[in-house]
Design an enzyme around this catalytic site. Structure first.
Site, PDB file in Angstrom:
ATOM      1  N   ALA A 150       0.495  -0.932   0.192  1.00 26.83           N
ATOM      2  CA  ALA A 150       0.132  -0.115   0.011  1.00 26.83           C
ATOM      3  C   ALA A 150       0.806   1.407  -0.018  1.00 26.83           C
ATOM      4  CB  ALA A 150      -1.007   0.052   1.054  1.00 26.83           C
ATOM      5  N   ASP A 207      -5.409  -0.899  17.862  1.00 26.01           N
ATOM      6  CA  ASP A 207      -4.447  -0.129  17.252  1.00 26.01           C
ATOM      7  C   ASP A 207      -4.296   1.336  16.673  1.00 26.01           C
ATOM      8  OD1 ASP A 207      -1.225   1.183  17.577  1.00 26.01           O
ATOM      9  OD2 ASP A 207      -1.294  -1.115  17.571  1.00 26.01           O
TER      10      ASP A 207
END
Length: 442
Positions: A248, A290
């Site tokens: 990505a 997270d």
């Protein structure tokens, strides 16, 4: 295959005694950086202005270097301290602490090759057209390498530090012992259930097979959303200690605070991630807990946000979702009795607690809910809410008001909520949180 990097790393300390020694030195570095006078001033600080911790830069760098070498659970705690240190530390110290988010020491080359040999076989290098030995990122549990398959697909390989999984229990035990010794735990509070939940979550984060399953689950939930992208798992290259996924592009979302990004960019990204967190809670019943800013990559070319790192994923029971819905509705309506009922349901306070015990805690909860009582976009850049909550919470801590352990199931959910709000503040964004919350409660 590319040229092997000549940079050297140091092996992860593995035994409990060795890690306790490093943690003790890190704690000493932090204490010497604050200084006895600074600790006393912080403890005694009162009034309208929060007192920020002044850290000696040299001692602070020693502290972060030590945690970066340890990796694992100890470094993850340091990362949580660093997420928006400007509320607690002076700007100079906050800048040094922030380096913990993306600067774990990489493995030595020999150690990296041993891990890949063990996980993918001794001929693992034949599986790639190109493999970059220099990691593009190194975090608390593993480091990430870029590679390309023979059919031309870009791949990110997350490779776990050896020994980190086995060190989780000892790190938490050591941190708990030091916290009790230094008086960081409120008197009379049994933090055992919270430690057990943290232990469970961290062991899950160290299981890359479980992360691959969560990554695929979120891929199905997000679908073809035009605003978000979820990497695809390459199962043929993944194990419990190696996770391969499509590469990505993008920059960590906190980079949008840089002047060359527009106010509209910042507002849009902060709103999208705030709404996603509410979808995870109220719609998915599944949350990536997270909120490290590096887990969200913004691609300026497409305007999409890539969602990374699904190791810390938590399923949320329908009962717990109902409790949050109850306290959310009370926050929107500024309903004090409703806030009390929601706080009891989430075990912030108990049925038997006296009015004198309950009142200051409800006051703190109501103060935190200021963002839900505001009509229209809330301007985080102009708000002093974080400082006010920090100051009031610190006062209550020293008054021993926190006598009750909240529901351990909320521990990592709160980490996500606070992290998203910290991002809104970092970006100085304007977000209509009242409108977003109303969408999921109506």
């Amino acid at each position: 295959m590319n040229h092997i990097s000549t940079s050297t790393g140091r092996a992860v300390p593995s035994t409990r005694l060795h890690r306790l020694w490093h943690l003790g030195l890190a704690t000493s570095d932090l204490a010497s950086g604050v200084g006895m006078r600074g600790l006393i001033e912080l403890a005694r600080a009162r009034g309208d202005e929060p007192s920020r911790i002044r850290l000696n830069p040299r001692a602070t760098r020693r502290f972060t270097d030590r945690l970066a070498r340890m990796r694992g659970a100890a470094m993850k705690v340091g990362q949580l301290m660093s997420m928006d240190g400007s509320d607690v530390f002076t700007p100079e110290a906050a800048e040094i602490m922030a380096t913990l988010r993306d600067r774990a020491e990489p493995m030595p080359m020999s150690q990296l090759v041993r891990v890949l040999d063990a996980e993918l076989g001794r001929d693992w290098n034949h599986r790639f057209k190109r493999f970059e030995f220099t990691p593009i990122a190194a975090a608390s549990i593993g480091q990430v390498h870029r590679a390309e398959t023979h059919d031309g697909q870009g791949v990110a390989l997350k490779i776990q530090f050896p020994g980190v999984r086995d060190s989780i229990d000892s790190d938490l035990d050591n941190l708990a012992a030091i916290s009790r010794t230094l008086g960081f735990v409120p008197r009379g509070m049994d933090i055992g259930p919270l430690l057990d939940e943290a232990r469970r979550q961290l062991h899950q984060e160290a299981d890359y097979s479980a992360e691959a399953a969560s990554l695929e689950a979120f891929g199905r939930l997000i679908g073809d959303d035009p605003d978000f992208a979820v990497p695809r798992v390459h199962t043929e290259l993944s194990t419990s200690r190696v996770l391969a996924m499509s590469f990505a592009d993008g920059v960590p979302v906190d980079r949008l605070a840089d002047p060359h990004y527009t106010r509209a960019d910042r507002d849009r990204v902060a709103t999208l991630l705030s709404r996603l967190a509410l979808r995870e809670l109220f719609e998915f019943g599944l949350m990536q807990t997270d909120p490290d800013f590096g887990n969200f990559l913004y691609d300026p070319a497409s305007g999409r946000i890539a969602l990374l790192d699904f190791g810390a994923v938590q399923r949320i029971s329908p009962e717990l979702v109902d409790h949050y819905r109850r306290i959310g509705r009370a926050g929107l309506a500024d309903d004090i009795e409703g806030l009390r009922d929601g706080a009891v349901a989430l075990a912030y306070i108990g049925h038997e607690d006296s009015p004198e015990q309950v009142a200051p805690l409800l006051e703190l909860i109501r103060l935190s809910g200021e963002i839900l009582r505001h009509d229209g976009p809330y301007d985080f850049g102009a708000s002093t809410l974080f400082e006010r909550v920090l100051l009031r919470g610190r006062d209550l801590y020293y008054e021993n008001a926190f006598r009750r352990l909240p529901d351990p199931a909320t521990l990592f959910l709160h980490r996500k909520f606070v992290g998203i709000l910290m991002l809104c503040r970092r970006l100085r964004a304007r977000v209509d949180l009242r409108g977003l919350m109303s969408e999921f409660l109506d």
